[in-house]
Design an enzyme around this catalytic site. Structure first.
Site, PDB file in Angstrom:
ATOM      1  N   GLY A  47       8.693  31.638  10.101  1.00 45.66           N
ATOM      2  CA  GLY A  47       8.713  30.624  10.957  1.00 45.66           C
ATOM      3  C   GLY A  47       8.128  30.416  11.911  1.00 45.66           C
ATOM      4  N   GLN A  52       3.186  27.499  18.366  1.00 50.13           N
ATOM      5  CA  GLN A  52       1.829  27.900  17.974  1.00 50.13           C
ATOM      6  C   GLN A  52       0.915  27.176  17.975  1.00 50.13           C
ATOM      7  OE1 GLN A  52       4.868  30.330  16.025  1.00 50.13           O
ATOM      8  NE2 GLN A  52       3.164  31.858  15.847  1.00 50.13           N
ATOM      9  N   CYS A 100       4.188  38.831  13.467  1.00 44.78           N
ATOM     10  CA  CYS A 100       4.181  36.916  14.972  1.00 44.78           C
ATOM     11  C   CYS A 100       3.134  36.467  13.930  1.00 44.78           C
ATOM     12  CB  CYS A 100       3.732  37.441  15.773  1.00 44.78           C
ATOM     13  SG  CYS A 100       4.359  35.673  16.575  1.00 44.78           S
ATOM     14  N   LEU A 101       2.973  35.269  13.549  1.00 47.65           N
ATOM     15  CA  LEU A 101       1.886  34.219  13.583  1.00 47.65           C
ATOM     16  C   LEU A 101       0.310  33.957  14.240  1.00 47.65           C
ATOM     17  CD1 LEU A 101       2.919  32.029  10.803  1.00 47.65           C
ATOM     18  CD2 LEU A 101       2.046  33.858  10.147  1.00 47.65           C
ATOM     19  N   HIS A 142      13.125  34.830  17.418  1.00 48.71           N
ATOM     20  CA  HIS A 142      11.548  35.094  17.244  1.00 48.71           C
ATOM     21  C   HIS A 142      10.972  33.450  17.968  1.00 48.71           C
ATOM     22  CE1 HIS A 142       7.889  37.333  16.214  1.00 48.71           C
ATOM     23  NE2 HIS A 142       7.817  35.720  15.897  1.00 48.71           N
ATOM     24  N   GLU A 143      11.689  32.678  17.170  1.00 51.88           N
ATOM     25  CA  GLU A 143      10.548  31.216  17.508  1.00 51.88           C
ATOM     26  C   GLU A 143      11.205  30.326  18.602  1.00 51.88           C
ATOM     27  OE1 GLU A 143       8.742  30.793  15.195  1.00 51.88           O
ATOM     28  OE2 GLU A 143       9.170  32.296  13.777  1.00 51.88           O
ATOM     29  N   HIS A 146       9.103  31.549  21.476  1.00 49.99           N
ATOM     30  CA  HIS A 146       7.523  30.219  21.866  1.00 49.99           C
ATOM     31  C   HIS A 146       8.283  29.683  22.650  1.00 49.99           C
ATOM     32  CE1 HIS A 146       5.484  32.913  19.420  1.00 49.99           C
ATOM     33  NE2 HIS A 146       6.052  33.140  17.931  1.00 49.99           N
TER      34      HIS A 146
END
Length: 178
Positions: A47, A52, A100-101, A142-143, A146
């Site tokens: 995701g 981000q 996480c990215l 999670h997404e 952000h």
């Protein structure tokens, strides 16, 4: 489509409260979403949230058929979710490993609701309303974190379960966790 730079933990833009999306079906929104999918696919993400990539909007994308970063995870349908609202369907929490990215090369155990209702709209403004569980519920939480300036390390309860992916999961290719 363009692969965008993903902001890393420490960048203050990741700590902002995202603004609601107010214009739907625009070429700018379509281009942003296309770039987000291109970026997510380029780095094997499950995701990606607009903050981000430095865009302060309540927009997340997620989904995959299979993912090398989470090889045991079941498929999650590719979804564009804008202005989301989340509601747990039970108070049951489950600990699970997350990466996480924006926190490349690391993983940690994070408690998340096991069952979740989420709603919002897609890029055309069409309503989305789903009840989900398991990894799908984890990814959405999670997404959407952000969008509230929360990175998963902020939710870790036990820092003995936080570290570098290459140490914790030596069977995974570390080049797939950036």
């Amino acid at each position: 489509m363009t692969v965008r730079e993903i902001l890393k933990m420490g960048d203050p833009r990741l700590l902002r409260q995202a603004e609601p999306v107010t214009a739907f079906g625009t070429p700018e929104l379509e281009s942003l979403i296309a770039d987000m999918f291109e970026t997510m696919h380029a780095v094997n993400g499950a995701g990606l949230a607009a903050p981000q990539i430095g865009v302060n909007l309540q927009l997340v994308i997620f989904g995959f058929k299979n993912n090398v970063r989470y090889p045991d995870a079941p498929a999650v349908p590719e979804t564009v979710l804008i202005n989301p609202l989340l509601r747990p369907l039970s108070e049951e929490l489950e600990d699970g490993w997350e990466g996480c990215l924006s926190v490349p090369g690391m993983r940690g155990v994070v408690p998340r609701w096991t069952q979740l209702h989420y709603e919002g709209v897609d890029q055309t403004g069409a309503r989305i309303s789903r009840d989900v569980d398991g990894f799908h519920a984890r990814v959405v939480q999670h997404e959407c974190d952000h969008l509230n300036g929360i990175l998963y390390p902020m939710r870790i309860k036990d820092f003995t379960q936080f570290g570098f992916t290459e140490v914790l999961f030596p069977e995974l290719d570390p080049n797939h966790d950036d």
